[in-house]
Design a protein around this motif. Structure first.
Motif, PDB file in Angstrom:
ATOM      1  N   ALA A   1       0.817  -1.219   0.000  1.00  0.00           N
ATOM      2  CA  ALA A   1       0.000   0.000   0.000  1.00  0.00           C
ATOM      3  C   ALA A   1       0.848   1.264   0.000  1.00  0.00           C
ATOM      4  O   ALA A   1       0.326   2.357  -0.185  1.00  0.00           O
ATOM      5  N   VAL A   2       2.153   1.109   0.205  1.00  0.00           N
ATOM      6  CA  VAL A   2       3.036   2.265   0.380  1.00  0.00           C
ATOM      7  C   VAL A   2       4.203   2.162  -0.605  1.00  0.00           C
ATOM      8  O   VAL A   2       5.320   1.809  -0.237  1.00  0.00           O
ATOM      9  N   PRO A   3       3.963   2.477  -1.872  1.00  0.00           N
ATOM     10  CA  PRO A   3       4.975   2.246  -2.907  1.00  0.00           C
ATOM     11  C   PRO A   3       6.217   3.124  -2.812  1.00  0.00           C
ATOM     12  O   PRO A   3       7.246   2.808  -3.412  1.00  0.00           O
ATOM     13  N   TRP A   4       6.166   4.206  -2.069  1.00  0.00           N
ATOM     14  CA  TRP A   4       7.348   5.069  -1.991  1.00  0.00           C
ATOM     15  C   TRP A   4       8.408   4.514  -1.048  1.00  0.00           C
ATOM     16  O   TRP A   4       9.520   5.022  -0.998  1.00  0.00           O
ATOM     17  N   ILE A   5       8.070   3.466  -0.310  1.00  0.00           N
ATOM     18  CA  ILE A   5       9.035   2.863   0.613  1.00  0.00           C
ATOM     19  C   ILE A   5       9.906   1.889  -0.173  1.00  0.00           C
ATOM     20  O   ILE A   5       9.510   0.760  -0.467  1.00  0.00           O
ATOM     21  N   GLN A   6      11.081   2.359  -0.532  1.00  0.00           N
ATOM     22  CA  GLN A   6      12.050   1.558  -1.263  1.00  0.00           C
ATOM     23  C   GLN A   6      13.420   2.210  -1.146  1.00  0.00           C
ATOM     24  O   GLN A   6      13.506   3.385  -0.794  1.00  0.00           O
ATOM     25  N   PRO A   7      14.453   1.449  -1.408  1.00  0.00           N
ATOM     26  CA  PRO A   7      15.800   2.029  -1.324  1.00  0.00           C
ATOM     27  C   PRO A   7      15.961   3.191  -2.310  1.00  0.00           C
ATOM     28  O   PRO A   7      15.402   3.172  -3.409  1.00  0.00           O
ATOM     29  N   ARG A   8      16.713   4.187  -1.905  1.00  0.00           N
ATOM     30  CA  ARG A   8      17.013   5.352  -2.744  1.00  0.00           C
ATOM     31  C   ARG A   8      18.490   5.675  -2.578  1.00  0.00           C
ATOM     32  O   ARG A   8      19.057   5.487  -1.504  1.00  0.00           O
ATOM     33  N   SER A   9      19.110   6.208  -3.633  1.00  0.00           N
ATOM     34  CA  SER A   9      20.492   6.657  -3.495  1.00  0.00           C
ATOM     35  C   SER A   9      20.827   7.834  -4.391  1.00  0.00           C
ATOM     36  O   SER A   9      21.798   8.531  -4.147  1.00  0.00           O
TER      37      SER A   9
ATOM     38  N   ASP B   1       5.699   6.317  12.448  1.00  0.00           N
ATOM     39  CA  ASP B   1       4.792   5.236  12.840  1.00  0.00           C
ATOM     40  C   ASP B   1       4.325   4.522  11.570  1.00  0.00           C
ATOM     41  O   ASP B   1       3.261   4.817  11.032  1.00  0.00           O
ATOM     42  N   SER B   2       5.123   3.589  11.106  1.00  0.00           N
ATOM     43  CA  SER B   2       4.831   2.920   9.840  1.00  0.00           C
ATOM     44  C   SER B   2       3.536   2.109   9.905  1.00  0.00           C
ATOM     45  O   SER B   2       2.839   1.987   8.898  1.00  0.00           O
TER      46      SER B   2
ATOM     47  N   ARG C   1      -1.726   1.200   7.724  1.00  0.00           N
ATOM     48  CA  ARG C   1      -3.161   0.970   7.934  1.00  0.00           C
ATOM     49  C   ARG C   1      -4.007   1.989   7.176  1.00  0.00           C
ATOM     50  O   ARG C   1      -5.025   1.644   6.580  1.00  0.00           O
ATOM     51  N   ALA C   2      -3.604   3.245   7.205  1.00  0.00           N
ATOM     52  CA  ALA C   2      -4.370   4.291   6.503  1.00  0.00           C
ATOM     53  C   ALA C   2      -4.389   4.037   5.004  1.00  0.00           C
ATOM     54  O   ALA C   2      -5.420   4.218   4.356  1.00  0.00           O
TER      55      ALA C   2
ATOM     56  N   SER D   1      -3.737   1.037   3.562  1.00  0.00           N
ATOM     57  CA  SER D   1      -4.270  -0.305   3.296  1.00  0.00           C
ATOM     58  C   SER D   1      -5.778  -0.305   3.134  1.00  0.00           C
ATOM     59  O   SER D   1      -6.325  -1.142   2.445  1.00  0.00           O
ATOM     60  N   THR D   2      -6.450   0.634   3.754  1.00  0.00           N
ATOM     61  CA  THR D   2      -7.901   0.707   3.608  1.00  0.00           C
ATOM     62  C   THR D   2      -8.287   1.053   2.171  1.00  0.00           C
ATOM     63  O   THR D   2      -9.430   0.895   1.793  1.00  0.00           O
ATOM     64  N   GLN D   3      -7.299   1.475   1.387  1.00  0.00           N
ATOM     65  CA  GLN D   3      -7.569   1.846   0.002  1.00  0.00           C
ATOM     66  C   GLN D   3      -7.347   0.695  -0.968  1.00  0.00           C
ATOM     67  O   GLN D   3      -7.629   0.804  -2.149  1.00  0.00           O
ATOM     68  N   ILE D   4      -6.809  -0.445  -0.482  1.00  0.00           N
ATOM     69  CA  ILE D   4      -6.536  -1.595  -1.340  1.00  0.00           C
ATOM     70  C   ILE D   4      -7.786  -2.463  -1.446  1.00  0.00           C
ATOM     71  O   ILE D   4      -8.416  -2.791  -0.446  1.00  0.00           O
ATOM     72  N   SER D   5      -8.123  -2.862  -2.646  1.00  0.00           N
ATOM     73  CA  SER D   5      -9.264  -3.748  -2.845  1.00  0.00           C
ATOM     74  C   SER D   5      -8.899  -5.165  -2.419  1.00  0.00           C
ATOM     75  O   SER D   5      -7.774  -5.599  -2.633  1.00  0.00           O
ATOM     76  N   PRO D   6      -9.859  -5.908  -1.852  1.00  0.00           N
ATOM     77  CA  PRO D   6      -9.562  -7.281  -1.426  1.00  0.00           C
ATOM     78  C   PRO D   6      -9.328  -8.203  -2.601  1.00  0.00           C
ATOM     79  O   PRO D   6      -9.685  -7.988  -3.690  1.00  0.00           O
TER      80      PRO D   6
END
Length: 142
Positions: free
Chosen positions: A45-53, A128-129, A134-135, A137-142
């Motif tokens: 749900a959080v695509p910006w969390i990835q390694p950066r350099s 607070d990851s 959670r905020a 994830s409520t946007q992801i379809s099941p």
């Protein structure tokens, strides 16, 4: 541009608030020591969390954050900037609203920066990851 740690941190915060992603990224050294306080595998749900350099990756990080949030509802605030030589710690509270559904969330944060020769060489943010995931994830379809 000043090479003073406090001045560079203030400039970073100003550019981030303005949403000027390329100018924000221009403040970073290449490579940058980048760390977000999330599990290494991130979260779907959080695509910006990835390694950066690189600067391009830093700009992409801020673009992705903006794409998933409503900038006009951003209430993020800084409560303190502590500087010790080349190191700075920024303390505050993230207040965001998810674009795809309007879920709002709040998270305290601490940002550890290192500034060398006027460029940011370290960007480590602790937040607070779980609340953020959670905020979103409520946007992801099941």
């Amino acid at each position: 541009m000043s090479t003073d740690t406090h001045d560079v941190v203030e400039e970073l915060l100003r550019r981030m608030a303005e949403g000027d992603h390329d100018r924000t990224a221009a403040l970073f050294a290449e490579p940058v020591d980048w760390l977000l306080s999330w599990p290494a595998e991130g979260h779907p749900a959080v695509p910006w969390i990835q390694p950066r350099s690189s600067r391009a990756e830093v700009a992409d990080h801020f673009r992705s954050l903006e794409a998933h949030h409503v900038p006009e509802l951003n209430g993020t605030s800084v409560t303190r900037i502590l500087v010790d030589g080349t190191h700075a710690v920024v303390l505050g509270e993230i207040v965001q609203t998810v674009r795809a559904g309007g879920t709002a969330y709040t998270s305290p944060f601490a940002l550890h920066l290192t500034v060398e020769d006027g460029l940011i060489t370290r960007y480590h943010i602790f937040e607070d990851s779980l609340t953020i995931a959670r905020a979103l994830s409520t946007q992801i379809s099941p």
